[in-house]
Design a protein around this motif. Sequence first.
Motif, PDB file in Angstrom:
ATOM      1  N   THR A  83       4.014  -1.595  -6.752  1.00  0.00           N
ATOM      2  CA  THR A  83       4.498  -0.715  -7.812  1.00  0.00           C
ATOM      3  C   THR A  83       4.174  -1.280  -9.186  1.00  0.00           C
ATOM      4  N   LEU A  84       4.318  -2.592  -9.332  1.00  0.00           N
ATOM      5  CA  LEU A  84       4.059  -3.235 -10.619  1.00  0.00           C
ATOM      6  C   LEU A  84       2.579  -3.212 -10.996  1.00  0.00           C
ATOM      7  N   LEU A  85       1.711  -3.521 -10.029  1.00  0.00           N
ATOM      8  CA  LEU A  85       0.288  -3.688 -10.326  1.00  0.00           C
ATOM      9  C   LEU A  85      -0.535  -2.424 -10.088  1.00  0.00           C
ATOM     10  N   ARG A  86      -0.055  -1.533  -9.203  1.00  0.00           N
ATOM     11  CA  ARG A  86      -0.677  -0.230  -8.947  1.00  0.00           C
ATOM     12  C   ARG A  86      -2.089  -0.321  -8.368  1.00  0.00           C
ATOM     13  N   SER A  87      -2.534  -1.499  -8.072  1.00  0.00           N
ATOM     14  CA  SER A  87      -3.849  -1.722  -7.474  1.00  0.00           C
ATOM     15  C   SER A  87      -3.657  -2.477  -6.161  1.00  0.00           C
ATOM     16  N   THR A  88      -4.237  -1.952  -5.087  1.00  0.00           N
ATOM     17  CA  THR A  88      -4.078  -2.613  -3.794  1.00  0.00           C
ATOM     18  C   THR A  88      -4.697  -4.002  -3.803  1.00  0.00           C
ATOM     19  N   ALA A  89      -5.915  -4.118  -4.354  1.00  0.00           N
ATOM     20  CA  ALA A  89      -6.582  -5.423  -4.397  1.00  0.00           C
ATOM     21  C   ALA A  89      -5.805  -6.410  -5.266  1.00  0.00           C
ATOM     22  N   GLY A 107      -4.472   8.862  -6.334  1.00  0.00           N
ATOM     23  CA  GLY A 107      -4.057   9.927  -7.238  1.00  0.00           C
ATOM     24  C   GLY A 107      -2.940  10.787  -6.682  1.00  0.00           C
ATOM     25  N   VAL A 108      -2.528  10.553  -5.435  1.00  0.00           N
ATOM     26  CA  VAL A 108      -1.452  11.330  -4.824  1.00  0.00           C
ATOM     27  C   VAL A 108      -0.140  11.141  -5.579  1.00  0.00           C
ATOM     28  N   ILE A 109      -0.026  10.018  -6.286  1.00  0.00           N
ATOM     29  CA  ILE A 109       1.222   9.717  -6.986  1.00  0.00           C
ATOM     30  C   ILE A 109       1.552  10.786  -8.030  1.00  0.00           C
ATOM     31  N   THR A 142       0.814  -1.217   0.000  1.00  0.00           N
ATOM     32  CA  THR A 142       0.000   0.000   0.000  1.00  0.00           C
ATOM     33  C   THR A 142       0.850   1.271   0.000  1.00  0.00           C
ATOM     34  N   MET A 143       2.136   1.151   0.335  1.00  0.00           N
ATOM     35  CA  MET A 143       3.004   2.323   0.271  1.00  0.00           C
ATOM     36  C   MET A 143       3.013   2.925  -1.125  1.00  0.00           C
ATOM     37  N   MET A 144       2.931   2.067  -2.158  1.00  0.00           N
ATOM     38  CA  MET A 144       2.904   2.579  -3.530  1.00  0.00           C
ATOM     39  C   MET A 144       1.511   2.480  -4.139  1.00  0.00           C
ATOM     40  N   SER A 145       0.841   1.342  -3.989  1.00  0.00           N
ATOM     41  CA  SER A 145      -0.471   1.181  -4.626  1.00  0.00           C
ATOM     42  C   SER A 145      -1.492   2.168  -4.065  1.00  0.00           C
ATOM     43  N   GLY A 146      -1.377   2.492  -2.765  1.00  0.00           N
ATOM     44  CA  GLY A 146      -2.302   3.445  -2.176  1.00  0.00           C
ATOM     45  C   GLY A 146      -2.196   4.816  -2.825  1.00  0.00           C
TER      46      GLY A 146
END
Length: 256
Positions: A162-168, A80-82, A71-75
């Motif tokens: 990071t790879l999938l960008r989706s938490t689920a 949209g904070v990314i 979640t550090m990256m996917s969240g």
Amino acid sequence: MTGLTFPHVLRSEWTKLSSSNWGMLIALPVVFSALSGWIGHTNHARPTDPTLSVGGGFLLFAVAIGVFGLTMMSGEFQSGVIRATFTAVPRRLPVLWAKAIVLVVLATPALLVAYFGAFLTYQAFTDSALRLSLADPGIVRSLFGAVGATVAAGLMALALGTLLRSTAGALSAYMVVLVVLPSVLLSALPLSFQGALPYFPTLALQGMFRNASQAMVQVGSAPDVTLSPGVSGVVVLGWVILMLAWAAALLRRRDV
């Protein structure tokens, strides 16, 4: 941004992540120590296996730190904070490396307390004749190995996020790789291929905290399958580097 340096990125990620995730990291040692005490009380008359007494809760710890890591990256991608993050750090990769460092720095002390606390609590409720202690051969090394394995699992989860960008999606993939796939491979692979299984991420992670007296690992019914804690650590390091490198390569190329 003029004057942007990696220490600035690191400080930003530290502020962002430590302010939002302290609760879970503080709760981890308390919850798992209490759970270990209950398990120790339930099994107080049973002989204690050194490896299980150290790493019996590994999968639960790995899931908790894995959720923290992915979640550090996917969240940020999902919220949209990314976009703001990458606007401030257009080179992108320093963000990934900073998150990895912050994960290690935040998770390691929490896991040290959690593993040592869980071990000592479990032993406190075990019959004295069957009790293990930190002075027993290999116990302290195994505890540090379990901490290292769990932190490594968190770094792999960060790469997946990071790879999938989706938490689920990242959580589903993480659970399949960590829990489901090893069991499937153990039962599905022919005997001639089972010698390669200790190099699979989950079994390599578990090999890091095997007690020194139990460094010989038998996988399924395959004979003479060996993986020492040291070799397991090298294999795990290879997986971490490979996954983070893959994540970094895609992070640079893909649109946000």
